[in-house]
Design a protein around this motif. Structure first.
Motif, PDB file in Angstrom:
ATOM      1  N   SER A   1      -4.812   4.391  -0.869  1.00 11.19           N
ATOM      2  CA  SER A   1      -5.410   5.252   0.145  1.00 11.19           C
ATOM      3  C   SER A   1      -6.351   4.430   1.020  1.00 11.19           C
ATOM      4  O   SER A   1      -7.114   3.600   0.513  1.00 11.19           O
ATOM      5  N   PRO A   2      -6.347   4.657   2.346  1.00 10.35           N
ATOM      6  CA  PRO A   2      -7.287   3.945   3.211  1.00 10.35           C
ATOM      7  C   PRO A   2      -8.703   4.520   3.166  1.00 10.35           C
ATOM      8  O   PRO A   2      -9.609   3.948   3.783  1.00 10.35           O
ATOM      9  N   ASN A   3      -8.885   5.606   2.441  1.00  7.72           N
ATOM     10  CA  ASN A   3     -10.229   6.190   2.304  1.00  7.72           C
ATOM     11  C   ASN A   3     -10.985   5.432   1.219  1.00  7.72           C
ATOM     12  O   ASN A   3     -10.827   5.692   0.036  1.00  7.72           O
ATOM     13  N   LEU A   4     -11.809   4.487   1.632  1.00  8.86           N
ATOM     14  CA  LEU A   4     -12.558   3.646   0.703  1.00  8.86           C
ATOM     15  C   LEU A   4     -14.060   3.893   0.805  1.00  8.86           C
ATOM     16  O   LEU A   4     -14.868   3.002   0.537  1.00  8.86           O
TER      17      LEU A   4
ATOM     18  N   LYS B   1      -5.649  -1.070   9.717  1.00  8.39           N
ATOM     19  CA  LYS B   1      -6.104  -0.250  10.837  1.00  8.39           C
ATOM     20  C   LYS B   1      -6.439   1.168  10.378  1.00  8.39           C
ATOM     21  O   LYS B   1      -7.361   1.808  10.917  1.00  8.39           O
ATOM     22  N   ALA B   2      -5.719   1.653   9.371  1.00 11.22           N
ATOM     23  CA  ALA B   2      -6.029   2.980   8.820  1.00 11.22           C
ATOM     24  C   ALA B   2      -7.386   2.964   8.112  1.00 11.22           C
ATOM     25  O   ALA B   2      -8.145   3.945   8.181  1.00 11.22           O
TER      26      ALA B   2
ATOM     27  N   PRO C   1       0.819  -1.218   0.000  1.00 19.26           N
ATOM     28  CA  PRO C   1       0.000   0.000   0.000  1.00 19.26           C
ATOM     29  C   PRO C   1       0.852   1.266   0.000  1.00 19.26           C
ATOM     30  O   PRO C   1       0.501   2.249  -0.638  1.00 19.26           O
ATOM     31  N   GLU C   2       1.987   1.230   0.711  1.00 18.25           N
ATOM     32  CA  GLU C   2       2.915   2.357   0.700  1.00 18.25           C
ATOM     33  C   GLU C   2       4.054   2.039  -0.273  1.00 18.25           C
ATOM     34  O   GLU C   2       5.200   1.816   0.111  1.00 18.25           O
ATOM     35  N   TRP C   3       3.711   2.002  -1.558  1.00 17.54           N
ATOM     36  CA  TRP C   3       4.655   1.565  -2.585  1.00 17.54           C
ATOM     37  C   TRP C   3       5.928   2.404  -2.580  1.00 17.54           C
ATOM     38  O   TRP C   3       7.042   1.882  -2.661  1.00 17.54           O
TER      39      TRP C   3
ATOM     40  N   ALA D   1     -13.048   4.465   8.275  1.00 17.79           N
ATOM     41  CA  ALA D   1     -14.437   4.010   8.140  1.00 17.79           C
ATOM     42  C   ALA D   1     -15.268   4.293   9.377  1.00 17.79           C
ATOM     43  O   ALA D   1     -16.502   4.181   9.331  1.00 17.79           O
ATOM     44  N   GLY D   2     -14.610   4.627  10.490  1.00 16.26           N
ATOM     45  CA  GLY D   2     -15.369   4.914  11.712  1.00 16.26           C
ATOM     46  C   GLY D   2     -15.337   3.807  12.732  1.00 16.26           C
ATOM     47  O   GLY D   2     -16.192   3.751  13.609  1.00 16.26           O
TER      48      GLY D   2
END
Length: 512
Positions: free
Chosen positions: A390-393, A424-425, A220-222, A430-431
């Protein structure tokens, strides 16, 4: 509207720009199916070339060939229309369309390393289940680990980073529509390593491309993991004369010490996250500081750095996770080159740094010892959003998408702790855990290496195919997946039930 109906609507809109003549040609061929019906439909695609797919929005597509082929043997043989083509400027792809038994679903398969080739062996399990499949080369056809395809070529950077997977998926859906006369009922993505990163990026950037995504050990953190994690373990493992300190012959000694310290059963550390292993337990006694069956003080120091985070010249951690977990030592052969040159992991990082990672490519003169751990991480950050997931899904979740992430705790290439941290991010964004688990699950497998291999029962990307489909179509969230260890003859030797993180995996069960 049901999930399946919404899915069909979204995909119908995605292929709405397919010209009527392409679909009509396929339907005419299907109307006279007979023994040559599939061949006729495949011939329609071959004859169309690019004429019928040039108008795909943002994905101008050309077909270079379409032929009837057979893959597999015996009862596993599958006959398909195999379509080769590309989306301009250079995003090549291959689509496989089963001529019979299509399950009305599409599976897109991820790449590995720096792309440049198709991984059809990973498509095979899905093709055997009746899926139409698509694989792409991430914008270039230079297999191996040479990043020169992107040298001073920003478009190549973008295609590799995110565009190629999206536009070839658009093309594949249009080709499926033309061949079968209908859009896929569901579309899924499956990938591991670079393929896992592709899946995570797709979920954030193009949330309606896929109904479900399987993201195996991902990066994810390429720009961090590829950009300097592997380079770091190479650099810290050389003395002032450039000689390797911790050599591969010492890895079994270190591994056995880790197993003992972490209470391993069946040769596998079940929960390395709870084990704080100090390799000093394997250090040679003062009377024999360089003994054959132990580690020198310098080698212990390097091992500690391998387990720990990347650090700058002042000793400050610049990553928030360690590079490796206890239990992965036998696969550090991908992080150690006894001859002193770049290791496999370091070599991939070096190619990324030379040709893709920085705003201005330093090119082939850039070496591992050129990397400045004080200043270059910030320079890589300039393009990080281009490559990183991005963890914003939120949009993916709103579209009804489901995501299954998985990784081995003994992964030698992708830091397992980075996968857990990214999950975890997602939870935080997601709340909370309950909200996140409504659309994403993470499975961590004891003893498994990067994508394949390891000690004890293991998983593969296709292990989740049926679970993901049941989650998407019937709302049955995956509670357990069974990892399997096979004997040489293919019989099951042992199994282990893996539950969604953070629930601990169950003990390994030996089969009779």
């Amino acid at each position: 509207m049901s999930i399946a109906a919404a899915s069909m609507l979204v995909m119908a809109l995605a292929v709405a720009s397919v010209p009527a003549e392409a679909v009509a040609g396929a339907r005419d061929a299907q109307a006279s199916e007979g023994s040559g019906g599939a061949e006729a439909r495949c011939a329609v695609l071959a004859a169309s070339g690019g004429d019928n797919f040039e108008s795909l929005k943002g994905a101008t597509t050309f077909i270079t060939s379409a032929t009837i082929t057979t893959s597999g043997t015996g009862s596993q043989a599958v006959t398909q229309c195999t379509v080769n083509g590309y989306v301009t400027p250079s995003d090549t792809f291959i689509v496989q369309l089963p001529v019979s038994g299509w399950n009305q679903m599409l599976e897109a398969n991820g790449s590995h390393g720096l792309g440049g080739a198709y991984y059809l062996n990973e498509c095979a399990p899905f093709l055997g289940k009746g899926y139409a499949t698509v694989a792409n080369s991430l914008g270039h056809v230079e297999p191996g680990l040479n990043g020169g395809f992107a040298y001073d070529n920003p478009q190549a950077d973008i295609d590799f980073a995110y565009r190629a997977t999206h536009v070839t998926t658009v093309a594949a859906k249009a080709i499926v529509h033309a061949f079968y006369g209908t859009v896929p009922r569901e579309s899924y993505f499956s990938g591991c390593s670079e393929g896992g990163r592709q899946g995570l990026v797709e979920a954030a950037r193009y949330p309606t491309d896929f109904n479900g995504i399987i993201a195996g050990p991902a990066f994810p953190e390429w720009s961090t993991v590829i950009g300097y994690d592997g380079v770091y373990t190479d650099v810290v493992n050389r003395d002032v004369n450039g000689h390797v300190i911790l050599t591969t012959d010492k890895l079994p000694i270190l591994h056995e010490a880790a197993l003992r310290a972490c209470g391993a059963t069946d040769g596998t550390i079940t929960d390395p996250e709870k084990c704080h292993f100090d390799p000093a337990v394997a250090q040679c006694p003062p009377a024999d500081p360089n003994g054959a069956g132990c580690l020198s003080a310098a080698q212990v120091g390097v091992a500690r750095l391998f387990y720990g985070p990347v650090r700058n010249s002042r000793g400050q951690a610049i990553t928030s996770y360690g590079s490796n977990e206890p239990g992965s030592e036998l696969k550090w052969t991908s992080r150690i080159n006894n001859a002193g040159g770049p290791s496999l992991e370091g070599g991939i990082g070096l190619q990324f740094d030379r040709y893709l990672g920085f705003s201005r490519d330093p090119g082939p003169t850039f070496q591992e010892n050129s990397f400045n751990f004080d200043t270059d991480p910030a320079r890589l950050a300039a393009l990080a959003s281009q490559y990183n997931a991005s963890p914003n899904l939120a949009a993916f979740r709103k579209a009804g998408g489901k995501l299954i992430m998985w990784s081995g705790w003994a992964d030698e290439a992708m830091p397992p702790a980075a996968t857990v941290q990214f999950y975890k991010a997602i939870e935080a964004d997601a709340g909370g855990a309950a909200a996140a688990q409504s659309f994403v699950r993470l499975f961590m497998v004891p003893g498994e290496y990067h994508c394949v291999g390891g000690s004890g029962p293991q998983l593969a990307s296709d292990s989740f195919a049926d679970l993901l489909n049941a989650w998407v179509t019937d709302g049955q969230s995956p509670q357990t997946v069974v990892a399997v260890q096979s004997k040489v003859d293919g019989q099951v030797a042992a199994t282990r039930k893996i539950h969604p993180y953070p629930v601990r995996p169950e003990q390994q069960e030996t089969q009779g």
